[in-house]
Design an enzyme around this catalytic site. Structure first.
Site: not given
Ligand code: AMP
Length: 216
Positions: A13, A88, A123, A156, A167
């Site tokens: 994404k 989400r 990644r 990360r 996740r």
């Molecule tokens: P991402 O970089 O989008 O994979 O997000 C990393 C982490 O941030 C996720 O595993 C969640 O813990 C948190 N996170 C990111 N976006 C959201 C969201 N819209 N709602 C809740 N938690 C989020």
């Protein structure tokens, strides 16, 4: 253009979102990047969010909805925006639908879990710019080094097999619900839905998505 990019963590994404935002000159709203920025700056939100992110769980809806509301007030969102990692949950999706940035297009990227874990664990990221690489699928010119700045790349903290598994489980349980919500909206003619199997290299996927977006 107001686009929501849906898909499991690690499906690509962020990579595709960044490309589309450059191509169409729209703002890239990545809630994961916003949270990580808070973690680095050690804000109260960042300190709270770090534990949740590291556990692979979701940050509370009210916090995320407020974060997006504030971000949408910035000037760069006027020309359009792409949401990456938001919404989400159904609650976030409904809040977005009632905001001035209600999406007109939803892109859904899908890939099987085995390939997703491989993408997540390989990644690497350039923290300052958010540029994303993969050790196998899109390696930097010099290992562990950003192509543009020459600075070191990092992995990360939540890009390990254990957290990635958690996740994915959270995604399959909660986030996948919003796919049906958007499919219903598409069937009712409220949004346009673009589905892609996220297979192949990043350039090929980007071309397919741009083609689909440009079909009226
Ligand atoms: P991402 O970089 O989008 O994979 O997000 C990393 C982490 O941030 C996720 O595993 C969640 O813990 C948190 N996170 C990111 N976006 C959201 C969201 N819209 N709602 C809740 N938690 C989020």
């Amino acid at each position: 253009m107001k686009i929501v990019m849906l898909g499991a963590p690690g499906v690509g994404k962020g990579t595709q979102a960044a490309r589309l935002c450059v191509r169409y000159k729209i703002a890239h709203l990545s809630t994961g990047d916003m949270l990580r920025d808070n973690v680095v700056r050690q804000t109260p939100l960042g300190l709270q969010a770090k534990k949740i992110i590291d556990a692979g769980e979701l940050v509370a809806d009210n916090i995320m909805i407020h974060m997006i509301d504030e971000r949408l007030k910035m000037d760069d969102c006027r020309s359009g925006c792409l949401f990456d990692g938001f919404p989400r949950t159904l609650e976030q999706a409904k809040a977005l639908a009632n905001s001035p940035a209600a999406p007109d297009t939803v892109i859904n990227l899908d890939l099987d879990d085995g390939k997703i874990i491989e993408r997540i664990c390989g990644r690497r990221m350039h923290p300052a710019s958010g540029r994303i690489y993969h050790v196998k699928f899109s390696p930097p010119k010099t290992p562990d080094t950003d192509d543009i700045t020459g600075e070191p790349l990092v992995q990360r903290d939540d890009d390990n097999e254990q957290t990635a598994g958690m996740r994915l489980q959270v995604f399959r349980q909660q986030t996948a619900l919003i796919l049906q919500y958007y499919k219903n909206a598409a069937a009712a003619g409220q949004i346009r839905m673009i589905e892609d199997d996220a297979e192949g290299d990043a350039d090929g996927i980007a071309e397919r998505l741009a083609l689909a977006l440009e079909i009226k």
